[in-house]
Design a protein around this motif. Structure first.
Motif, PDB file in Angstrom:
ATOM      1  N   ILE A   1       0.832  -1.203   0.000  1.00 36.97           N
ATOM      2  CA  ILE A   1       0.000   0.000   0.000  1.00 36.97           C
ATOM      3  C   ILE A   1       0.868   1.256   0.000  1.00 36.97           C
ATOM      4  CG2 ILE A   1      -1.601   1.339   1.418  1.00 36.97           C
ATOM      5  CD1 ILE A   1      -2.896  -1.323   2.250  1.00 36.97           C
ATOM      6  N   ARG A   2       1.954   1.231   0.766  1.00 35.09           N
ATOM      7  CA  ARG A   2       2.865   2.381   0.818  1.00 35.09           C
ATOM      8  C   ARG A   2       3.391   2.728  -0.586  1.00 35.09           C
ATOM      9  NH1 ARG A   2       7.741   3.674   4.576  1.00 35.09           N
ATOM     10  NH2 ARG A   2       7.318   1.693   5.618  1.00 35.09           N
ATOM     11  N   VAL A   3       3.829   1.701  -1.314  1.00 41.50           N
ATOM     12  CA  VAL A   3       4.405   1.931  -2.642  1.00 41.50           C
ATOM     13  C   VAL A   3       3.328   2.351  -3.641  1.00 41.50           C
ATOM     14  CG1 VAL A   3       5.616   0.844  -4.571  1.00 41.50           C
ATOM     15  CG2 VAL A   3       6.359   0.402  -2.212  1.00 41.50           C
ATOM     16  N   LEU A   4       2.155   1.728  -3.565  1.00 36.52           N
ATOM     17  CA  LEU A   4       1.087   2.091  -4.495  1.00 36.52           C
ATOM     18  C   LEU A   4       0.587   3.513  -4.241  1.00 36.52           C
ATOM     19  CD1 LEU A   4      -0.895  -1.257  -4.657  1.00 36.52           C
ATOM     20  CD2 LEU A   4       0.610  -0.297  -6.381  1.00 36.52           C
ATOM     21  N   ASP A   5       0.527   3.914  -2.986  1.00 39.08           N
ATOM     22  CA  ASP A   5       0.156   5.304  -2.698  1.00 39.08           C
ATOM     23  C   ASP A   5       1.210   6.268  -3.236  1.00 39.08           C
ATOM     24  OD1 ASP A   5      -2.294   4.842  -1.491  1.00 39.08           O
ATOM     25  OD2 ASP A   5      -1.465   4.720   0.539  1.00 39.08           O
ATOM     26  N   ALA A   6       2.483   5.874  -3.148  1.00 45.55           N
ATOM     27  CA  ALA A   6       3.546   6.707  -3.710  1.00 45.55           C
ATOM     28  C   ALA A   6       3.394   6.821  -5.224  1.00 45.55           C
ATOM     29  CB  ALA A   6       4.915   6.135  -3.350  1.00 45.55           C
ATOM     30  N   ALA A   7       3.016   5.717  -5.865  1.00 44.62           N
ATOM     31  CA  ALA A   7       2.783   5.749  -7.310  1.00 44.62           C
ATOM     32  C   ALA A   7       1.621   6.681  -7.648  1.00 44.62           C
ATOM     33  CB  ALA A   7       2.505   4.338  -7.836  1.00 44.62           C
ATOM     34  N   GLY A   8       0.570   6.626  -6.838  1.00 46.79           N
ATOM     35  CA  GLY A   8      -0.561   7.516  -7.057  1.00 46.79           C
ATOM     36  C   GLY A   8      -0.170   8.975  -6.927  1.00 46.79           C
ATOM     37  N   GLY A   9       0.652   9.271  -5.925  1.00 49.26           N
ATOM     38  CA  GLY A   9       1.108  10.638  -5.749  1.00 49.26           C
ATOM     39  C   GLY A   9       1.934  11.134  -6.920  1.00 49.26           C
TER      40      GLY A   9
ATOM     41  N   ILE B   1       4.552  -6.012  -3.390  1.00 51.83           N
ATOM     42  CA  ILE B   1       4.686  -4.752  -4.128  1.00 51.83           C
ATOM     43  C   ILE B   1       4.579  -4.997  -5.632  1.00 51.83           C
ATOM     44  CG2 ILE B   1       6.290  -2.868  -4.673  1.00 51.83           C
ATOM     45  CD1 ILE B   1       7.365  -3.231  -1.746  1.00 51.83           C
ATOM     46  N   TRP B   2       5.235  -6.047  -6.102  1.00 52.39           N
ATOM     47  CA  TRP B   2       5.172  -6.376  -7.528  1.00 52.39           C
ATOM     48  C   TRP B   2       3.754  -6.800  -7.925  1.00 52.39           C
ATOM     49  CZ3 TRP B   2       9.142 -10.263 -10.107  1.00 52.39           C
ATOM     50  CH2 TRP B   2       9.062 -10.144 -11.496  1.00 52.39           C
ATOM     51  N   SER B   3       3.062  -7.501  -7.019  1.00 52.48           N
ATOM     52  CA  SER B   3       1.651  -7.819  -7.269  1.00 52.48           C
ATOM     53  C   SER B   3       0.842  -6.535  -7.414  1.00 52.48           C
ATOM     54  CB  SER B   3       1.082  -8.669  -6.126  1.00 52.48           C
ATOM     55  OG  SER B   3       1.762  -9.904  -6.014  1.00 52.48           O
ATOM     56  N   GLY B   4       1.208  -5.526  -6.621  1.00 53.19           N
ATOM     57  CA  GLY B   4       0.561  -4.220  -6.752  1.00 53.19           C
ATOM     58  C   GLY B   4       0.805  -3.596  -8.109  1.00 53.19           C
ATOM     59  N   ALA B   5       2.014  -3.764  -8.649  1.00 50.88           N
ATOM     60  CA  ALA B   5       2.297  -3.259  -9.994  1.00 50.88           C
ATOM     61  C   ALA B   5       1.422  -3.968 -11.023  1.00 50.88           C
ATOM     62  CB  ALA B   5       3.778  -3.455 -10.321  1.00 50.88           C
ATOM     63  N   MET B   6       1.214  -5.273 -10.838  1.00 45.24           N
ATOM     64  CA  MET B   6       0.327  -6.007 -11.747  1.00 45.24           C
ATOM     65  C   MET B   6      -1.103  -5.485 -11.633  1.00 45.24           C
ATOM     66  SD  MET B   6       1.779  -9.902 -11.307  1.00 45.24           S
ATOM     67  CE  MET B   6       0.994 -10.543 -12.799  1.00 45.24           C
ATOM     68  N   MET B   7      -1.509  -5.101 -10.431  1.00 47.10           N
ATOM     69  CA  MET B   7      -2.832  -4.518 -10.240  1.00 47.10           C
ATOM     70  C   MET B   7      -2.937  -3.189 -10.977  1.00 47.10           C
ATOM     71  SD  MET B   7      -4.913  -3.797  -6.676  1.00 47.10           S
ATOM     72  CE  MET B   7      -3.944  -2.379  -6.145  1.00 47.10           C
ATOM     73  N   LEU B   8      -1.899  -2.366 -10.884  1.00 47.77           N
ATOM     74  CA  LEU B   8      -1.901  -1.088 -11.605  1.00 47.77           C
ATOM     75  C   LEU B   8      -2.075  -1.313 -13.109  1.00 47.77           C
ATOM     76  CD1 LEU B   8       1.047   0.803  -9.847  1.00 47.77           C
ATOM     77  CD2 LEU B   8      -1.404   1.183  -9.515  1.00 47.77           C
ATOM     78  N   ARG B   9      -1.359  -2.303 -13.632  1.00 51.72           N
ATOM     79  CA  ARG B   9      -1.448  -2.570 -15.073  1.00 51.72           C
ATOM     80  C   ARG B   9      -2.851  -3.006 -15.447  1.00 51.72           C
ATOM     81  NH1 ARG B   9       2.846  -2.562 -17.885  1.00 51.72           N
ATOM     82  NH2 ARG B   9       4.185  -3.067 -16.100  1.00 51.72           N
TER      83      ARG B   9
END
Length: 353
Positions: free
Chosen positions: A23-31, A297-305
């Motif tokens: 969540i920390r990394v995905l929020d950073a990506a959102g920012g 975190i990498w699973s989060g990147a797959m979610m973003l995609r």
């Protein structure tokens, strides 16, 4: 600003430790890229089962249905049988939401030491497409004469033409986005009905994709080739059982199952898809703050995609790669001393930079 509603199920063991880093990394990506997440946490877990007799409430799928995606940590603990924890939470979500594709990338990063000799970063890079809804993981069967010498256990494998064709079609389409090479895992020399059926479907489907180079291997020699010739592969498609086994072997080949991600996809987007690391709940290290959060975190990147945020997904994956290459911050499973949150913070900082 686009806002995505994400259901969060930290689950058990190290799931509760790595999910916050995701969540920390995905929020950073959102920012960085101008979108946001609304996270809603669900405390469904083995602890829930011990307290209520159920891994999730009867209306669990109805509660999850409105979300854009599901972010799962891990399921399982030693005092709850695995078939109870998986069939009470993970498998009902996968099947109820028709998440019939389990996508698991395998990549050798700079800074990760592989147990294999001679391979360099970039030389091992393939993805496993696992059929995720039927196959060997069927509920059809049973046991009789339990506890006696005559006890019999029967487990039925179920392959439907619709189920096989839809995952093969996804695999061929996915190969078209990569190096146009698709490998099928089979065992038609020993499993007399379902595997020749799988092979027939694979051959027929290949006629619709003349631009895709295809090959197939029996699962036993395929596992050997994963170790001896991992550079041979681009996209590998297999049944539920074969895909499950190969997608643990793959991360081991590139150095750590702790970095391995996965996506449970409903390609038609009729239901939310679910994203989770491969590593499981790891009760032996749970609570120590040493788990590697990269798989989450990498699973989060797959979610973003999957959500259509390809640029942000690339940035997260690049931040993972850059952090590993610098080798200053790494968890114990990959030769370092960093804690879970230190690893997550380093990737988030790299992303912002």
């Amino acid at each position: 600003m686009k806002n995505f509603r994400i259901a969060v199920i930290p689950g058990d063991g190290i799931g509760t430790e790595v999910v916050p880093e995701g969540i920390r990394v995905l929020d950073a990506a959102g920012g960085r890229f101008g979108f946001a997440f609304s996270w809603q946490s669900f405390d469904w877990s083995c602890e829930t089962y011990l307290n209520t007799g159920k891994m999730m409430p009867d209306d669990g799928l109805d509660q999850l249905r409105p979300f854009d995606a599901i972010f799962l940590g891990a399921v399982g603990r030693p005092d709850v049988a695995d078939h109870i924890s998986l069939w009470g939470l993970l498998i009902p979500i996968r099947r109820g939401f028709r998440q019939y594709v389990n996508l698991r990338p395998v990549r050798l990063f700079d800074g990760i030491e592989t147990p294999l000799k001679k391979w360099k970063p970039g030389e091992i890079d393939f993805t496993i497409v696992r059929e995720n809804n039927e196959g060997e993981y069927s509920k059809i069967g049973g046991r009789i004469y339990e506890g006696t010498d005559d006890e019999i256990a029967i487990q039925e494998t179920v392959f439907s033409r619709r189920g096989v064709n839809r995952v093969l079609r996804f695999a061929f389409d996915f190969a078209r986005q990569r190096k146009k090479h698709l490998t099928s895992a089979t065992k038609s020399n020993g499993i007399i009905h379902t595997m020749p059926f799988w092979d027939d479907c694979f051959r027929t489907m290949s006629t619709h994709y003349p631009d895709i180079r295809t090959d197939q291997y029996h699962i036993d020699i395929l596992t050997a080739h994963f170790v001896r010739h991992p550079d041979w592969f681009d996209v590998v498609v297999g049944s539920n059982l074969f895909g499950d086994i190969l997608s643990d072997l793959g991360p081991a080949v590139v150095g750590s199952i702790g970095i391995a991600p996965s996506a449970n996809l409903n390609p038609e987007r009729e239901f939310p898809s679910m994203f989770e690391p491969v590593h499981g709940s790891a009760p032996d290290i749970a609570g120590k703050g040493i788990a590697n959060p990269i798989g989450q975190i990498w699973s989060g990147a797959m979610m973003l995609r999957h959500l259509g945020l390809a640029e942000a997904a690339d940035a997260v994956e690049n931040a993972i790669a850059a952090t590993l290459a610098k080798a200053k911050v790494r968890t114990r499973d990959i030769g370092g001393t960093a804690s879970t949150d230190e690893m997550g913070a380093a990737i988030a900082d790299e992303l912002r930079a």
